[in-house]
Design an enzyme around this catalytic site. Structure first.
Site, short mmCIF file in Angstrom:
data_model
loop_
_atom_site.label_atom_id
_atom_site.label_comp_id
_atom_site.label_asym_id
_atom_site.label_seq_id
_atom_site.Cartn_x
_atom_site.Cartn_y
_atom_site.Cartn_z
CE LYS A 14 -2.11 -0.97 3.95
NZ LYS A 14 -1.84 -2.24 4.40
NE ARG A 89 -3.87 -0.96 10.36
CZ ARG A 89 -2.92 -0.59 9.54
NH1 ARG A 89 -3.13 0.70 9.21
NH2 ARG A 89 -1.75 -0.98 9.50
NE ARG A 128 7.52 -3.07 6.37
CZ ARG A 128 6.34 -2.72 6.25
NH1 ARG A 128 5.85 -2.01 5.21
NH2 ARG A 128 5.70 -3.05 7.43
NE ARG A 134 7.17 -0.77 9.78
CZ ARG A 134 5.87 -0.36 9.09
NH1 ARG A 134 5.84 0.00 8.05
NH2 ARG A 134 4.71 -0.85 9.91
NE ARG A 145 2.55 -4.69 11.50
CZ ARG A 145 3.56 -4.85 10.87
NH1 ARG A 145 4.91 -5.63 11.31
NH2 ARG A 145 3.73 -4.40 9.60
P1 ADP Z 1 1.20 -2.01 8.06
O1 ADP Z 1 0.13 -1.73 7.11
O2 ADP Z 1 2.39 -2.35 7.22
O3 ADP Z 1 0.99 -2.85 9.28
P2 ADP Z 1 1.13 0.71 8.70
O4 ADP Z 1 2.15 1.73 8.88
O5 ADP Z 1 -0.15 1.09 8.09
O6 ADP Z 1 1.79 -0.80 8.62
O7 ADP Z 1 0.86 0.69 10.46
C1 ADP Z 1 1.68 0.43 11.45
C2 ADP Z 1 1.17 0.26 12.71
O8 ADP Z 1 0.45 1.39 13.18
C3 ADP Z 1 0.06 -0.60 12.97
O9 ADP Z 1 0.15 -1.93 13.28
C4 ADP Z 1 -1.04 0.09 14.12
O10 ADP Z 1 -0.55 -0.30 15.38
C5 ADP Z 1 -0.85 1.54 13.81
N1 ADP Z 1 -1.89 2.12 12.93
C6 ADP Z 1 -1.84 2.73 11.72
N2 ADP Z 1 -2.93 2.82 11.20
C7 ADP Z 1 -3.86 2.89 12.24
C8 ADP Z 1 -5.01 2.93 12.33
N3 ADP Z 1 -5.97 3.55 11.25
N4 ADP Z 1 -5.95 2.46 13.44
C9 ADP Z 1 -5.20 2.16 14.59
N5 ADP Z 1 -3.75 1.78 14.29
C10 ADP Z 1 -2.94 2.40 13.49
#
Ligand code: ADP
Length: 188
Positions: A14, A89, A128, A134, A145
């Site tokens: 994404k 989410r 990654r 990360r 996750r």
């Molecule tokens: P990925 O999709 O690879 O897990 P992201 O960068 O989208 O990575 O998100 C990393 C972390 O940030 C998530 O595991 C969560 O803890 C938090 N996060 C991101 N967006 C949201 C959201 N909309 N609501 C709740 N937590 C979020």
């Protein structure tokens, strides 16, 4: 005017695709993950609260996210369109977004679902973790996750599909092939 929502499991690509498409369409790429990581790096109040959940692979509580999204989508540079990555989410966030977008009269174009099988995701995220360091890309956190994604986020696929707002793209192809598929969608 481009207003798109990118949906898909962690590691689906994404972020990579959203960056490219937001440049192409000259709209801001709004990634809640990027916003949260910056807050953690700066150790802001939000960052201090979010860090624990992120490292556990859990969702950050809605109360920390909803106000942030509201402010971001109401900013001047979002008036001409945007690309949302990592939000919504869960169903509560999607419902909140519906209400917000109707309030500010900014309907979105569609939800793009990047589809990638679990085995591919785990391999990509471990890679990654090695490359980018990360802290949430360790194997145990990745499993959490993915589980959180299946339980909380995946129901949004049906949520948007039932409203005919979903477009699915096979994310298990090269970056370039996925980009071409996305370009066709935004240029349609
Ligand atoms: P990925 O999709 O690879 O897990 P992201 O960068 O989208 O990575 O998100 C990393 C972390 O940030 C998530 O595991 C969560 O803890 C938090 N996060 C991101 N967006 C949201 C959201 N909309 N609501 C709740 N937590 C979020």
């Amino acid at each position: 005017m481009t207003r798109l929502i990118f949906l898909g499991p962690p590691g689906a690509g994404k972020g990579t695709q959203a960056k490219y498409i937001s440049d192409l369409c000259s709209v801001p790429h709004i990634s809640t993950g990027d916003i949260l990581r910056a807050a953690v790096a700066d150790q802001t109040e939000l960052g201090k609260k979010a860090e624990f959940y992120m490292n556990a692979g859990d969702l950050v509580p809605d109360e920390l996210i909803l106000g942030l999204i509201r402010e971001r989508l109401m900013a001047d540079d979002a008036k001409a369109g945007w690309l949302l990555d990592g939000f919504p989410r869960n169903v509560e966030q999607a419902t909140f977004l519906d209400a917000l977008l109707s309030e500010i009269q900014q309907p979105f174009d569609c939800v793009v679902n990047l589809d990638v099988p679990d085995e591919v995701i785990v391999a990509r995220l471990i890679q990654r973790g090695h490359e980018q360091g990360r802290s949430d890309d360790t194997e145990a956190t990745i499993r959490t996750r993915l589980q959180v994604y299946r339980e909380r986020t995946e129901p949004l696929i049906d949520f948007y599909r039932s409203r005919q707002q979903l477009v699915s793209v096979d994310g298990n192809q090269t970056i370039e092939v996925v980009t071409e598929a996305l370009k066709k969608i935004v240029q349609a």
